[in-house]
Design a protein around this motif. Structure first.
Motif, mmCIF file in Angstrom:
data_model
loop_
_atom_site.group_PDB
_atom_site.id
_atom_site.type_symbol
_atom_site.label_atom_id
_atom_site.label_comp_id
_atom_site.label_asym_id
_atom_site.label_seq_id
_atom_site.Cartn_x
_atom_site.Cartn_y
_atom_site.Cartn_z
ATOM 1 N N TYR A 1 30.125 28.526 2.867
ATOM 2 C CA TYR A 1 31.019 29.344 2.189
ATOM 3 C C TYR A 1 32.552 28.891 2.463
ATOM 4 C CZ TYR A 1 33.734 33.223 0.711
ATOM 5 O OH TYR A 1 34.871 33.925 0.170
ATOM 6 N N ARG A 2 33.259 28.600 1.460
ATOM 7 C CA ARG A 2 34.631 28.428 1.634
ATOM 8 C C ARG A 2 35.499 29.351 0.507
ATOM 9 N NH1 ARG A 2 32.863 26.759 5.716
ATOM 10 N NH2 ARG A 2 32.933 24.683 6.477
ATOM 11 N N GLU A 3 36.259 30.171 1.417
ATOM 12 C CA GLU A 3 36.999 31.219 0.377
ATOM 13 C C GLU A 3 37.955 30.590 -0.542
ATOM 14 O OE1 GLU A 3 40.156 34.789 1.132
ATOM 15 O OE2 GLU A 3 38.926 34.255 2.709
ATOM 16 N N GLN A 4 38.359 29.298 -0.054
ATOM 17 C CA GLN A 4 39.414 28.419 -1.046
ATOM 18 C C GLN A 4 38.752 28.108 -2.210
ATOM 19 O OE1 GLN A 4 38.561 27.311 1.675
ATOM 20 N NE2 GLN A 4 38.840 25.259 1.970
ATOM 21 N N TYR A 5 37.536 28.177 -2.443
ATOM 22 C CA TYR A 5 36.522 27.951 -3.608
ATOM 23 C C TYR A 5 35.861 29.043 -4.127
ATOM 24 C CZ TYR A 5 37.798 23.376 -1.684
ATOM 25 O OH TYR A 5 38.498 22.172 -1.349
ATOM 26 N N HIS B 1 42.554 15.200 -5.018
ATOM 27 C CA HIS B 1 42.913 14.674 -3.649
ATOM 28 C C HIS B 1 42.839 12.996 -3.803
ATOM 29 C CE1 HIS B 1 43.165 14.646 0.547
ATOM 30 N NE2 HIS B 1 42.347 13.721 0.618
ATOM 31 N N TYR C 1 34.621 23.498 -8.088
ATOM 32 C CA TYR C 1 36.133 23.572 -7.597
ATOM 33 C C TYR C 1 36.293 22.716 -6.593
ATOM 34 C CZ TYR C 1 35.893 28.119 -10.315
ATOM 35 O OH TYR C 1 35.918 28.843 -11.123
ATOM 36 N N HIS D 1 35.739 31.789 -6.819
ATOM 37 C CA HIS D 1 36.639 31.936 -8.084
ATOM 38 C C HIS D 1 35.641 33.195 -8.722
ATOM 39 C CE1 HIS D 1 39.817 29.403 -7.359
ATOM 40 N NE2 HIS D 1 39.006 28.631 -6.997
ATOM 41 N N GLY E 1 30.925 27.175 -5.995
ATOM 42 C CA GLY E 1 31.797 26.709 -5.513
ATOM 43 C C GLY E 1 31.919 25.118 -5.827
ATOM 44 N N GLY F 1 32.467 30.561 -4.171
ATOM 45 C CA GLY F 1 32.663 29.994 -2.715
ATOM 46 C C GLY F 1 31.764 29.326 -1.940
ATOM 47 N N LEU G 1 38.586 18.614 2.805
ATOM 48 C CA LEU G 1 38.696 19.642 1.809
ATOM 49 C C LEU G 1 37.816 20.544 1.953
ATOM 50 C CD1 LEU G 1 39.137 17.703 -1.395
ATOM 51 C CD2 LEU G 1 41.005 18.853 -0.102
ATOM 52 N N ALA H 1 38.875 19.510 -6.638
ATOM 53 C CA ALA H 1 39.646 19.257 -5.503
ATOM 54 C C ALA H 1 39.375 18.047 -4.955
ATOM 55 C CB ALA H 1 39.450 20.317 -4.351
#
Length: 118
Positions: free
Chosen positions: A81-85, A43, A35, A87, A32, A93, A67, A39
């Motif tokens: 863990y962050r779902e938006q990252y 930003h 990503y 891939h 992650g 993530g 973020l 970001a």
């Protein structure tokens, strides 16, 4: 009649925060991280580098908090863990908070120091 003189601002001399993100690090902590790097760059793309390293660090931490949704200074976990990252991949993530604390934020701060001293 008074003549108005306009002095053009040299935009090339203004260093933006996004400039600190090139080149990318050779290694990352977890999948992650690249990503989050991208970001953060996006930003902070319109922001000038602040005049002091403390302000640079505060800006980086605030953007990371916004973020990723946590404070790197107070969060005790070593990864999150962050779902938006996410891939793909087994650790997709996952963000290596220790890598951000120990290598990535210090790398960006050092690049800012070099630009401020130039």
């Amino acid at each position: 009649m008074h003549e108005t003189v306009t002095v053009a601002h040299d935009d090339a001399a203004v260093v933006k925060m996004a400039d600190l993100f090139d080149p990318e690090p050779a290694t990352w902590g977890l999948r992650g991280d690249p990503y989050v790097w991208a970001a953060l760059r996006k930003h902070l793309s319109g922001k000038d580098i602040p005049a002091s390293l403390n302000e640079v660090l505060a800006l980086l931490h605030a953007a990371f908090d916004e973020l990723v949704g946590l404070d790197l200074v107070t969060e005790p976990a070593s990864s999150v863990y962050r779902e938006q990252y996410a891939h793909g991949g087994m650790s997709g993530g996952m963000i290596d908070l220790d890598a951000w604390r120990q290598r990535l934020i210090p790398l960006l701060t050092e690049r800012a120091r070099m630009r401020l001293e130039a």
